[in-house]
Write a protein that holds these residues in place. Structure first.
Motif, PDB file in Angstrom:
ATOM      1  N   ALA A 204      -6.101  13.693   0.732  1.00  0.00           N
ATOM      2  CA  ALA A 204      -5.106  12.639   0.960  1.00  0.00           C
ATOM      3  C   ALA A 204      -5.836  11.365   1.344  1.00  0.00           C
ATOM      4  O   ALA A 204      -6.667  11.369   2.259  1.00  0.00           O
ATOM      5  CB  ALA A 204      -4.136  13.046   2.057  1.00  0.00           C
ATOM      6  N   ALA A 205      -5.555  10.276   0.643  1.00  0.00           N
ATOM      7  CA  ALA A 205      -6.146   8.981   0.979  1.00  0.00           C
ATOM      8  C   ALA A 205      -5.179   8.232   1.889  1.00  0.00           C
ATOM      9  O   ALA A 205      -3.978   8.149   1.605  1.00  0.00           O
ATOM     10  CB  ALA A 205      -6.402   8.169  -0.284  1.00  0.00           C
ATOM     11  N   ILE A 206      -5.710   7.721   3.000  1.00  0.00           N
ATOM     12  CA  ILE A 206      -4.884   6.946   3.929  1.00  0.00           C
ATOM     13  C   ILE A 206      -5.009   5.473   3.548  1.00  0.00           C
ATOM     14  O   ILE A 206      -6.102   4.905   3.589  1.00  0.00           O
ATOM     15  CB  ILE A 206      -5.343   7.148   5.395  1.00  0.00           C
ATOM     16  N   VAL A 207      -3.903   4.869   3.145  1.00  0.00           N
ATOM     17  CA  VAL A 207      -3.910   3.452   2.794  1.00  0.00           C
ATOM     18  C   VAL A 207      -2.912   2.723   3.676  1.00  0.00           C
ATOM     19  O   VAL A 207      -2.074   3.336   4.332  1.00  0.00           O
ATOM     20  CB  VAL A 207      -3.574   3.209   1.300  1.00  0.00           C
ATOM     21  N   GLY A 208      -2.992   1.406   3.672  1.00  0.00           N
ATOM     22  CA  GLY A 208      -2.025   0.634   4.443  1.00  0.00           C
ATOM     23  C   GLY A 208      -2.516  -0.772   4.683  1.00  0.00           C
ATOM     24  O   GLY A 208      -3.685  -1.095   4.427  1.00  0.00           O
ATOM     25  N   MET A 251      -7.313  20.513   4.452  1.00  0.00           N
ATOM     26  CA  MET A 251      -7.317  19.428   3.476  1.00  0.00           C
ATOM     27  C   MET A 251      -8.243  18.331   3.993  1.00  0.00           C
ATOM     28  O   MET A 251      -8.696  18.381   5.145  1.00  0.00           O
ATOM     29  CB  MET A 251      -5.903  18.884   3.245  1.00  0.00           C
ATOM     30  N   LEU A 252      -8.556  17.375   3.130  1.00  0.00           N
ATOM     31  CA  LEU A 252      -9.420  16.266   3.528  1.00  0.00           C
ATOM     32  C   LEU A 252      -8.605  14.980   3.623  1.00  0.00           C
ATOM     33  O   LEU A 252      -7.739  14.713   2.794  1.00  0.00           O
ATOM     34  CB  LEU A 252     -10.549  16.063   2.511  1.00  0.00           C
ATOM     35  N   LEU A 253      -8.887  14.197   4.667  1.00  0.00           N
ATOM     36  CA  LEU A 253      -8.264  12.886   4.824  1.00  0.00           C
ATOM     37  C   LEU A 253      -9.345  11.823   4.674  1.00  0.00           C
ATOM     38  O   LEU A 253     -10.394  11.901   5.307  1.00  0.00           O
ATOM     39  CB  LEU A 253      -7.616  12.744   6.205  1.00  0.00           C
ATOM     40  N   LEU A 285      -1.255   8.793   1.832  1.00  0.00           N
ATOM     41  CA  LEU A 285      -0.554   8.558   3.095  1.00  0.00           C
ATOM     42  C   LEU A 285      -0.507   7.050   3.302  1.00  0.00           C
ATOM     43  O   LEU A 285      -1.531   6.422   3.574  1.00  0.00           O
ATOM     44  CB  LEU A 285      -1.303   9.203   4.277  1.00  0.00           C
ATOM     45  N   HIS A 286       0.662   6.475   3.148  1.00  0.00           N
ATOM     46  CA  HIS A 286       0.820   5.022   3.288  1.00  0.00           C
ATOM     47  C   HIS A 286       1.274   4.732   4.718  1.00  0.00           C
ATOM     48  O   HIS A 286       2.429   4.970   5.078  1.00  0.00           O
ATOM     49  CB  HIS A 286       1.853   4.531   2.263  1.00  0.00           C
ATOM     50  N   VAL A 287       0.341   4.261   5.548  1.00  0.00           N
ATOM     51  CA  VAL A 287       0.634   3.998   6.958  1.00  0.00           C
ATOM     52  C   VAL A 287       1.222   2.592   7.092  1.00  0.00           C
ATOM     53  O   VAL A 287       0.647   1.612   6.617  1.00  0.00           O
ATOM     54  CB  VAL A 287      -0.632   4.146   7.838  1.00  0.00           C
ATOM     55  N   VAL A 288       2.383   2.514   7.746  1.00  0.00           N
ATOM     56  CA  VAL A 288       3.111   1.251   7.887  1.00  0.00           C
ATOM     57  C   VAL A 288       3.327   0.946   9.364  1.00  0.00           C
ATOM     58  O   VAL A 288       3.713   1.835  10.133  1.00  0.00           O
ATOM     59  CB  VAL A 288       4.493   1.349   7.182  1.00  0.00           C
TER      60      VAL A 288
END
Length: 415
Positions: A204-208, A251-253, A285-288
């Protein structure tokens, strides 16, 4: 013996300049962000000036009358320079410096400067230098006339004055070298990706938007221990960590660099290999930051940037973060995502809901397995335990009976 005198850096005092071709409110929000960027780069914004025009002046950015006003304010406030909210062309840069007789920077220069100060890894440093040289190569003539004004301070980190004084040929040679070195880094990253694929581990890629709390969330989930500050671009280099879910799955972040409005094209180009972690991930994962008054605009910027990177077919989980900062509970909704959850990465409230959601998403991407394995095939169960979710395991006379969820790509190997 001569006494040593400690010289303290003089804080730069800059005036922020913008041209409003639409809503004044949007321009003010852009300047609020520019003020944060300038502060992060180590300067102080002492004033802001906006000119309403149909279009940005192609030669001098601002109109003649406004330039006179700016010149007067520079004197009154004893400011050391100006920062424009848009990327300036070489002609605009030269004309502004001639008209104002002061140090002139634009939003791109400030962002590149912050990146130069924040890059820690070899890859990060290479990417920043490449972006800076590409940006400065186009402006070499303009910058050369203003080297005497540059001095130190923001806008001058990274390659430095000596490299600015190189002729174009040398700069382009260096750009070629950096591209080759980055190709090596990309090959290494590609090997890591293939290893992850062989291991059947979901990523999972964390973007934002920058400062949405991506690093704080990664730290809370995995104990990554990376820098998490209330600053724009607090972390620059990507970090990948293993996450063990409550049901036993792993899983990998991967954390990625924060997005921002008017993200310079040079940066997107230079950081493509880093940002492409999002493209090669299984989910996003779209962090807002749900406490930000600019939340909707920030979400729009993230989706637009992902579109630029051709990240359009991933499972999207929107994580509304910083709920602890909300004065009253409000209904949060993202119509563009597949799943959403609200939490506070800082206090930990709601994080369990995210972990449960991640387990559900993983399960939806897996195949349900119900099978009796003869004892002679017991070795296959290792793969089920390692890469899947083992629901039940029963030892019988004729073998081991299991119920599990397993990755689709593993199913054919263990059936």
């Amino acid at each position: 013996m001569a006494e040593l005198i400690e010289l303290k850096d003089i804080e730069e005092r800059v005036i922020l300049l913008a041209v409003s071709t639409g809503e004044e409110r949007d321009t003010q929000a852009c300047l609020d962000e520019l003020e944060e960027l300038v502060k992060t780069a180590g300067a102080a914004a002492v004033d802001r000036m906006i000119q309403s025009r149909e279009n940005i002046h192609p030669g001098t950015y601002l109109g003649k009358g406004k330039l006179e006003e700016v010149k007067e304010r520079l004197r009154e406030l004893d400011a050391t320079g100006v920062v424009c909210d848009d990327e300036l062309s070489p002609a605009q840069l030269r004309s502004l410096e001639d008209a104002l007789d002061t140090k002139v920077m634009d939003r791109t220069m400030v962002i590149l400067d912050i990146f130069a100060a924040r890059a820690r890894t070899r890859e990060g440093k290479l990417q920043v230098e490449l972006a800076q040289l590409k940006y400065r190569a186009a402006r070499l003539v303009g910058l050369r006339s203003s080297l005497s004004r540059l001095g130190g301070g923001i806008g001058t980190r990274g390659p430095g004055e000596k490299k600015l004084e190189m002729d174009r040929r040398l700069i382009h040679e260096r750009i070629g070298q950096l591209k080759e070195e980055l190709k090596d880094v990309e090959r290494h990253r590609e090997v890591q990706r293939r290893q992850r694929e062989r291991a059947h581990i979901q990523v999972a890629a964390i973007v934002g938007y920058t400062n949405a709390g991506k690093s704080t969330l990664l730290n809370h989930l995995t104990g990554a221990g990376i820098l998490a500050e209330d600053k724009l671009f607090a972390t620059l280099d990507p970090t990948t960590r293993n996450l063990a879910l409550p049901g036993g799955q792993e899983m990998l972040l991967t954390d990625t660099v924060g997005f921002i409005r008017k993200l310079p094209h040079h940066l997107i180009e230079a950081f493509k290999s880093t940002l492409e972690e999002a493209r090669y991930s299984d989910m996003i994962l779209h962090v807002v930051d749900c406490s930000s008054p600019q939340m909707d605009m920030q979400m729009h910027i993230v989706y637009e940037t992902l579109k630029q990177l051709e990240v359009t077919d991933k499972t999207m989980i929107t994580v509304f973060n910083k709920t602890d900062k909300l004065e009253q509970k409000t209904a949060l909704r993202d119509m563009s995502c597949d799943y959403q959850v609200s939490l506070s990465a800082k206090t930990g409230e709601g994080v369990d809901s995210l972990l449960e959601l991640l387990e559900t998403v993983l399960r939806n991407q897996q195949i349900y397995l119900e099978k009796l394995y003869p004892y002679s095939q017991a070795g296959r169960l290792q793969a089920v335990r390692k890469y899947g979710e083992l629901l039940a395991e029963e030892y019988r006379e004729d073998g081991i009976f299991v119920k599990a969820y397993v990755p689709a790509q593993l199913y054919g190997q263990i059936i």
